[in-house]
Design a protein around this motif. Structure first.
Motif, short mmCIF file in Angstrom:
data_model
loop_
_atom_site.label_atom_id
_atom_site.label_comp_id
_atom_site.label_asym_id
_atom_site.label_seq_id
_atom_site.Cartn_x
_atom_site.Cartn_y
_atom_site.Cartn_z
N GLU A 81 0.85 -1.19 0.00
CA GLU A 81 0.00 0.00 0.00
C GLU A 81 0.89 1.24 0.00
O GLU A 81 1.94 1.27 0.64
CB GLU A 81 -0.92 0.04 1.22
CG GLU A 81 -2.29 -0.57 1.01
CD GLU A 81 -3.22 0.28 0.16
OE1 GLU A 81 -2.77 1.33 -0.38
OE2 GLU A 81 -4.38 -0.10 0.01
N VAL A 82 0.45 2.26 -0.72
CA VAL A 82 1.16 3.54 -0.72
C VAL A 82 0.13 4.66 -0.73
O VAL A 82 -0.92 4.55 -1.37
CB VAL A 82 2.10 3.64 -1.94
CG1 VAL A 82 1.32 3.54 -3.25
CG2 VAL A 82 2.90 4.94 -1.91
N GLN A 83 0.41 5.73 0.00
CA GLN A 83 -0.44 6.91 -0.04
C GLN A 83 -0.04 7.69 -1.28
O GLN A 83 0.88 8.50 -1.26
CB GLN A 83 -0.29 7.74 1.22
CG GLN A 83 -1.34 8.83 1.34
CD GLN A 83 -1.38 9.46 2.71
OE1 GLN A 83 -1.18 8.80 3.72
NE2 GLN A 83 -1.64 10.76 2.75
N ALA A 84 -0.74 7.44 -2.39
CA ALA A 84 -0.25 7.82 -3.71
C ALA A 84 -0.35 9.30 -4.02
O ALA A 84 0.40 9.81 -4.85
CB ALA A 84 -1.00 7.03 -4.78
N ASP A 85 -1.30 10.01 -3.41
CA ASP A 85 -1.41 11.44 -3.71
C ASP A 85 -0.93 12.32 -2.56
O ASP A 85 -1.31 13.49 -2.46
CB ASP A 85 -2.84 11.81 -4.13
CG ASP A 85 -3.88 11.47 -3.08
OD1 ASP A 85 -3.52 10.94 -2.01
OD2 ASP A 85 -5.07 11.73 -3.32
N GLY A 105 6.55 10.29 2.87
CA GLY A 105 5.66 9.33 2.22
C GLY A 105 5.09 8.36 3.22
O GLY A 105 5.45 8.36 4.41
N SER A 107 4.18 4.28 2.92
CA SER A 107 4.03 3.05 2.14
C SER A 107 4.30 1.85 3.03
O SER A 107 5.02 1.94 4.03
CB SER A 107 4.97 3.04 0.93
OG SER A 107 6.33 3.11 1.36
N ALA A 133 -2.88 1.53 -4.27
CA ALA A 133 -2.64 2.94 -4.00
C ALA A 133 -3.82 3.50 -3.22
O ALA A 133 -4.97 3.33 -3.63
CB ALA A 133 -2.48 3.71 -5.30
N LEU A 148 -1.37 8.56 -11.57
CA LEU A 148 -1.18 7.91 -10.27
C LEU A 148 -0.67 6.49 -10.42
O LEU A 148 0.16 6.03 -9.63
CB LEU A 148 -2.47 7.94 -9.47
CG LEU A 148 -2.89 9.30 -8.94
CD1 LEU A 148 -4.26 9.23 -8.28
CD2 LEU A 148 -1.87 9.84 -7.94
N SER A 152 2.90 5.53 -8.77
CA SER A 152 2.88 4.62 -7.62
C SER A 152 3.26 3.19 -7.95
O SER A 152 3.68 2.43 -7.07
CB SER A 152 1.49 4.61 -7.00
OG SER A 152 0.54 4.03 -7.89
N ALA A 154 1.10 1.07 -8.66
CA ALA A 154 -0.02 0.28 -8.14
C ALA A 154 -0.90 -0.23 -9.28
O ALA A 154 -0.89 0.31 -10.39
CB ALA A 154 -0.85 1.11 -7.17
N GLU A 157 -6.72 1.19 -7.05
CA GLU A 157 -6.87 2.44 -6.31
C GLU A 157 -8.01 2.35 -5.30
O GLU A 157 -9.10 1.87 -5.61
CB GLU A 157 -7.17 3.58 -7.30
CG GLU A 157 -7.36 4.94 -6.64
CD GLU A 157 -7.63 6.03 -7.67
OE1 GLU A 157 -6.69 6.35 -8.44
OE2 GLU A 157 -8.77 6.53 -7.71
#
Length: 212
Positions: A81-85, A105, A107, A133, A148, A152, A154, A157
């Motif tokens: 998982e990543v906080q994409a924005d 970031g 992640s 993401a 995105l 990312s 990913a 979303e």
């Protein structure tokens, strides 16, 4: 104890149609839509229940051309998982926020969490894995979705995963995220989304993991 959490009451109700009775030691919760609600609610729930495993289930959008070939109707498990924005949105690109020469970031790699979840549930999780993401603002058109996805890496979303995972990590609980794909990310016409079929299939997958 295991907690099965959903972003919204709608998702809970739709998924439960295909899920059926849960094991007695599993409770259900609604954590709210978006990273802030997800983080706060997940922390409160885990602190209150002392659960050893938080399972986040819900619907999500797949990025077109994703590396796993995922499309609406599929069900997948988050392997990261990543906080994409989280960054600076510069129109056609995202730039990271840098403080003291270090990128800010959020992640998570989740393979160890999946293994811990399998130990708690005492079974093998068979659903395909996908990097995901988490966003605060869901993609409303194809250009943003592509940006995105490329930034990312990913395939899927959503709006809660990284936040709920952060809460679980803070208290030492395992985290498992399972998503039913209802649409292509960036598909603005919600009337074309396959919400109920995605939720019902997600319910069947969860039933194999959590049913009595």
């Amino acid at each position: 104890m295991v907690v099965l959490a959903f972003p919204s009451r709608m998702e809970l109700e739709m998924v439960m149609k295909g899920l059926g009775p849960l094991r007695e030691e599993i409770g259900t919760e609604v954590i709210g839509v978006g990273p802030v609600s997800a983080a706060v609610s997940s922390m409160e729930i885990l602190s209150r229940t002392g659960a050893s495993l938080l399972i986040l289930a819900g619907i999500a959008g797949a990025y077109r051309g994703n590396g796993g070939g995922l499309s609406p109707g599929d069900v997948c498990v988050a392997v990261s998982e990543v906080q994409a924005d989280l960054g600076r949105c510069c129109g056609d690109r995202m730039e990271p926020i840098v403080i003291g020469k270090k990128e800010v970031g959020l992640s998570f790699e989740l393979m160890e969490d999946i293994a811990r979840a399998e130990e708690v549930l005492r079974l093998k999780i068979e659903a395909p894995g996908a990097p995901m993401a988490t966003v605060s603002c869901a993609s409303g058109n194809a250009d943003r979705a592509l940006m995105l996805a490329q930034a990312s890496g990913a395939w899927v979303e959503n709006m809660e995963g990284a936040a709920a995972c952060a809460a679980a990590r803070r208290v030492g609980a395992a985290f498992l995220e399972i998503r039913g794909i209802s649409n292509w990310a960036g598909e603005g016409d919600i009337s074309t989304w396959r919400l109920e079929p995605a939720a019902e299939r997600l319910g069947r997958v969860l039933n194999s993991l959590l049913g009595r």
